[in-house]
Design a protein around this motif. Structure first.
Motif, PDB file in Angstrom:
ATOM      1  N   ASP A  28      -8.714   4.159  12.039  1.00 54.88           N
ATOM      2  CA  ASP A  28      -8.126   2.947  12.762  1.00 54.88           C
ATOM      3  C   ASP A  28      -7.412   2.078  11.551  1.00 54.88           C
ATOM      4  O   ASP A  28      -8.286   1.358  10.691  1.00 54.88           O
ATOM      5  N   ASP A  29      -6.263   2.322  11.383  1.00 54.68           N
ATOM      6  CA  ASP A  29      -5.658   1.626  10.072  1.00 54.68           C
ATOM      7  C   ASP A  29      -5.539   0.166  10.317  1.00 54.68           C
ATOM      8  O   ASP A  29      -5.260  -0.530   9.305  1.00 54.68           O
ATOM      9  N   GLU A  30      -5.867  -0.423  11.306  1.00 55.53           N
ATOM     10  CA  GLU A  30      -5.931  -1.891  11.373  1.00 55.53           C
ATOM     11  C   GLU A  30      -7.203  -2.527  10.730  1.00 55.53           C
ATOM     12  O   GLU A  30      -7.234  -3.781  10.443  1.00 55.53           O
ATOM     13  N   ALA A  31      -8.083  -1.541  10.363  1.00 50.96           N
ATOM     14  CA  ALA A  31      -9.408  -1.828   9.790  1.00 50.96           C
ATOM     15  C   ALA A  31      -8.927  -2.234   8.224  1.00 50.96           C
ATOM     16  O   ALA A  31      -9.681  -2.913   7.534  1.00 50.96           O
ATOM     17  N   VAL A  32      -7.651  -1.471   7.738  1.00 47.66           N
ATOM     18  CA  VAL A  32      -7.293  -1.820   6.429  1.00 47.66           C
ATOM     19  C   VAL A  32      -6.548  -3.267   6.299  1.00 47.66           C
ATOM     20  O   VAL A  32      -6.920  -4.047   5.483  1.00 47.66           O
ATOM     21  N   LEU A  50      -3.471 -15.326  -7.438  1.00 47.35           N
ATOM     22  CA  LEU A  50      -2.419 -14.889  -7.971  1.00 47.35           C
ATOM     23  C   LEU A  50      -2.718 -13.280  -7.889  1.00 47.35           C
ATOM     24  O   LEU A  50      -2.567 -12.562  -8.756  1.00 47.35           O
ATOM     25  N   TRP A  51      -2.685 -12.807  -6.594  1.00 47.53           N
ATOM     26  CA  TRP A  51      -2.627 -11.364  -6.186  1.00 47.53           C
ATOM     27  C   TRP A  51      -1.701 -11.101  -4.814  1.00 47.53           C
ATOM     28  O   TRP A  51      -1.133 -12.023  -4.328  1.00 47.53           O
ATOM     29  N   GLU A  52      -1.583  -9.767  -4.934  1.00 50.93           N
ATOM     30  CA  GLU A  52      -0.636  -9.276  -3.725  1.00 50.93           C
ATOM     31  C   GLU A  52      -1.540  -7.829  -3.436  1.00 50.93           C
ATOM     32  O   GLU A  52      -1.933  -7.348  -4.291  1.00 50.93           O
ATOM     33  N   PHE A  53      -1.213  -7.488  -2.267  1.00 51.32           N
ATOM     34  CA  PHE A  53      -1.684  -6.182  -1.704  1.00 51.32           C
ATOM     35  C   PHE A  53      -0.640  -5.372  -0.803  1.00 51.32           C
ATOM     36  O   PHE A  53      -0.004  -5.933   0.018  1.00 51.32           O
ATOM     37  N   TYR A  54      -0.453  -4.234  -1.337  1.00 55.06           N
ATOM     38  CA  TYR A  54       0.750  -3.288  -0.688  1.00 55.06           C
ATOM     39  C   TYR A  54      -0.012  -2.153   0.095  1.00 55.06           C
ATOM     40  O   TYR A  54      -0.607  -1.383  -0.663  1.00 55.06           O
ATOM     41  N   ARG A  55       0.587  -1.884   1.220  1.00 55.66           N
ATOM     42  CA  ARG A  55      -0.191  -1.062   2.168  1.00 55.66           C
ATOM     43  C   ARG A  55       0.754   0.249   2.002  1.00 55.66           C
ATOM     44  O   ARG A  55       2.032   0.128   2.354  1.00 55.66           O
ATOM     45  N   VAL A  56       0.446   1.371   1.411  1.00 55.07           N
ATOM     46  CA  VAL A  56       1.246   2.568   1.270  1.00 55.07           C
ATOM     47  C   VAL A  56       0.940   3.585   2.552  1.00 55.07           C
ATOM     48  O   VAL A  56      -0.190   3.928   2.593  1.00 55.07           O
ATOM     49  N   LYS A  57       1.802   3.463   3.735  1.00 57.41           N
ATOM     50  CA  LYS A  57       1.438   4.200   4.678  1.00 57.41           C
ATOM     51  C   LYS A  57       2.046   5.565   5.227  1.00 57.41           C
ATOM     52  O   LYS A  57       1.539   6.366   5.685  1.00 57.41           O
ATOM     53  N   ALA A  61       5.742   8.018   1.334  1.00 57.08           N
ATOM     54  CA  ALA A  61       5.383   6.922   0.301  1.00 57.08           C
ATOM     55  C   ALA A  61       4.126   7.481  -0.075  1.00 57.08           C
ATOM     56  O   ALA A  61       3.836   7.033  -1.464  1.00 57.08           O
ATOM     57  N   LYS A  62       3.190   8.109   0.548  1.00 54.76           N
ATOM     58  CA  LYS A  62       1.959   8.231   0.150  1.00 54.76           C
ATOM     59  C   LYS A  62       2.049   9.630  -0.972  1.00 54.76           C
ATOM     60  O   LYS A  62       1.171   9.449  -1.939  1.00 54.76           O
ATOM     61  N   LYS A  63       2.872  10.180  -0.648  1.00 52.36           N
ATOM     62  CA  LYS A  63       3.115  11.703  -1.383  1.00 52.36           C
ATOM     63  C   LYS A  63       3.619  10.938  -2.913  1.00 52.36           C
ATOM     64  O   LYS A  63       3.288  11.519  -3.980  1.00 52.36           O
ATOM     65  N   GLN A  64       4.587  10.278  -2.862  1.00 48.35           N
ATOM     66  CA  GLN A  64       5.141   9.732  -4.084  1.00 48.35           C
ATOM     67  C   GLN A  64       4.093   8.807  -4.904  1.00 48.35           C
ATOM     68  O   GLN A  64       3.980   9.289  -6.174  1.00 48.35           O
ATOM     69  N   VAL A  65       3.466   8.085  -4.410  1.00 47.98           N
ATOM     70  CA  VAL A  65       2.491   7.273  -4.969  1.00 47.98           C
ATOM     71  C   VAL A  65       1.247   8.046  -5.512  1.00 47.98           C
ATOM     72  O   VAL A  65       0.629   7.861  -6.527  1.00 47.98           O
ATOM     73  N   ALA A  66       0.801   9.141  -4.624  1.00 44.58           N
ATOM     74  CA  ALA A  66      -0.149   9.965  -5.114  1.00 44.58           C
ATOM     75  C   ALA A  66       0.258  10.849  -6.448  1.00 44.58           C
ATOM     76  O   ALA A  66      -0.527  10.865  -7.226  1.00 44.58           O
ATOM     77  N   ALA A  75      -5.943  10.226  -4.024  1.00 48.51           N
ATOM     78  CA  ALA A  75      -4.766   9.549  -3.528  1.00 48.51           C
ATOM     79  C   ALA A  75      -4.142  10.539  -2.723  1.00 48.51           C
ATOM     80  O   ALA A  75      -3.491  10.107  -1.680  1.00 48.51           O
ATOM     81  N   LYS A  76      -4.246  11.965  -3.003  1.00 49.06           N
ATOM     82  CA  LYS A  76      -3.420  12.768  -2.151  1.00 49.06           C
ATOM     83  C   LYS A  76      -3.968  13.045  -0.641  1.00 49.06           C
ATOM     84  O   LYS A  76      -3.152  13.334   0.194  1.00 49.06           O
ATOM     85  N   THR A  77      -5.416  12.638  -0.859  1.00 49.37           N
ATOM     86  CA  THR A  77      -5.849  12.984   0.634  1.00 49.37           C
ATOM     87  C   THR A  77      -6.161  11.705   1.598  1.00 49.37           C
ATOM     88  O   THR A  77      -6.446  11.903   2.541  1.00 49.37           O
ATOM     89  N   ALA A  78      -5.897  10.488   0.920  1.00 49.11           N
ATOM     90  CA  ALA A  78      -6.118   9.234   1.437  1.00 49.11           C
ATOM     91  C   ALA A  78      -5.268   8.983   2.524  1.00 49.11           C
ATOM     92  O   ALA A  78      -4.065   9.505   2.788  1.00 49.11           O
ATOM     93  N   ARG A  79      -5.950   8.518   3.725  1.00 53.95           N
ATOM     94  CA  ARG A  79      -5.231   8.138   4.961  1.00 53.95           C
ATOM     95  C   ARG A  79      -4.304   6.835   4.586  1.00 53.95           C
ATOM     96  O   ARG A  79      -3.118   6.908   5.447  1.00 53.95           O
ATOM     97  N   GLU A  80      -4.623   6.006   3.806  1.00 50.51           N
ATOM     98  CA  GLU A  80      -3.863   5.116   3.295  1.00 50.51           C
ATOM     99  C   GLU A  80      -3.982   4.524   1.887  1.00 50.51           C
ATOM    100  O   GLU A  80      -5.165   4.798   1.430  1.00 50.51           O
ATOM    101  N   LEU A  81      -3.052   4.133   1.344  1.00 53.92           N
ATOM    102  CA  LEU A  81      -3.441   3.688  -0.124  1.00 53.92           C
ATOM    103  C   LEU A  81      -3.040   2.313  -0.039  1.00 53.92           C
ATOM    104  O   LEU A  81      -1.949   1.893   0.331  1.00 53.92           O
ATOM    105  N   VAL A  82      -3.765   1.438  -0.906  1.00 54.05           N
ATOM    106  CA  VAL A  82      -3.601  -0.106  -1.254  1.00 54.05           C
ATOM    107  C   VAL A  82      -3.446  -0.195  -2.549  1.00 54.05           C
ATOM    108  O   VAL A  82      -4.230   0.222  -3.404  1.00 54.05           O
ATOM    109  N   VAL A  83      -2.400  -0.930  -2.771  1.00 51.51           N
ATOM    110  CA  VAL A  83      -1.994  -1.033  -4.175  1.00 51.51           C
ATOM    111  C   VAL A  83      -2.426  -2.685  -4.545  1.00 51.51           C
ATOM    112  O   VAL A  83      -1.602  -3.401  -3.937  1.00 51.51           O
ATOM    113  N   VAL A  84      -3.549  -3.194  -5.626  1.00 51.69           N
ATOM    114  CA  VAL A  84      -3.629  -4.082  -5.724  1.00 51.69           C
ATOM    115  C   VAL A  84      -2.944  -4.643  -7.196  1.00 51.69           C
ATOM    116  O   VAL A  84      -2.918  -4.170  -8.107  1.00 51.69           O
TER     117      VAL A  84
END
Length: 242
Positions: A28-32, A50-57, A61-66, A75-84
């Motif tokens: 459930d990606d809404e959990a993120v 002074l923060w931001e959160f980026y959801r890589v969905k 995009a996940k492939k590139q960030v991984a 990172a490669k197997t994550a269902r979603e990545l969050v960049v703080v």
């Protein structure tokens, strides 16, 4: 032991850094989203947030960030990545918002509480966060703090590096909120510092002064996702009473 304490203890005990995620299990990606909304409730320095959160969905995009995270399995197997992201550069924007908030909180502008709060955000915050090109103001503050500190307790941090550390600490507190929330949602996480932060900044089109704090992989754990039993230094070596 209170029931809430038991629940929290179980979450802390069960939270592990999971490095392999199940690609087929329901997620459930809404959990993120819910967890990020809980993350921003974390304590932070002067409530500057002074923060931001980026959801890589997306898969691409996940492939590139991984790849930018050195192709770690987390990172490669994550269902979603969050960049703080730490945004020290947004201090002026946050300051203006907080000044308005203080006006709302203290409608009696002449009260001591209102004057103290307004002085803090209007006068002290700029003195703390502002920095010149060579950070000479930061050096001067450190000198002032040193001499004042000879006679009484004094805050010692004030140069650009100190401020960066402070902002990163606040963002890390929010990241911990996020990871604990994801565990409460039934999912696992893995915070990663092994990454090419410059490439990730460019990928997210962040301004120069923004800084990546960590990338967090999340999702349902797969078999073998936890590499070993938990190890901690004995409590008597890290917990002390004064």
């Amino acid at each position: 032991m209170k029931e809430a304490t038991k629940i929290f203890d179980r979450l802390v005990q069960e939270r592990r850094s999971v490095r392999i995620y199940d690609q087929e299990a329901p997620f459930d990606d809404e959990a993120v989203q819910r967890s990020i909304e809980r993350a921003v409730l974390a304590p932070n320095s002067s409530n500057m947030q002074l923060w931001e959160f980026y959801r890589v969905k997306s898969d691409e995009a996940k492939k590139q960030v991984a790849w930018m995270c050195m192709n770690q399995k987390a990172a490669k197997t994550a269902r979603e990545l969050v960049v703080v992201v730490a945004r020290r550069d947004l201090w002026r924007k946050r300051q203006k918002v907080l000044v308005q908030e203080m006006k709302r909180v203290y409608p009696d502008a002449k009260s001591k509480q209102a004057q103290r709060a307004m002085n803090y955000y209007r006068n002290l915050i700029p003195k703390y966060y502002w920095s010149d090109w060579f950070d000479l103001w930061g050096f001067l503050k450190k000198c002032i703090y040193f001499f004042v500190g000879l006679k009484r307790p004094m805050v010692r941090h004030g140069n650009r590096t100190d401020i960066r550390i402070s902002v990163h600490k606040s963002a890390a507190l929010a990241a911990q909120n996020f990871m604990m929330s994801m565990k409460a949602e039934g999912y696992d996480t893995c915070p990663m510092e092994g990454m090419d932060s410059l490439r990730i900044k460019r990928f997210l089109r962040l301004p120069r002064k923004a800084e990546i704090v960590m990338v967090i992989g999340c999702g349902p754990s797969a078999e073998g996702g936890i590499y070993s039993e938990r190890f901690r230094i004995p409590n008597e070596e890290v917990i002390f009473r004064v």
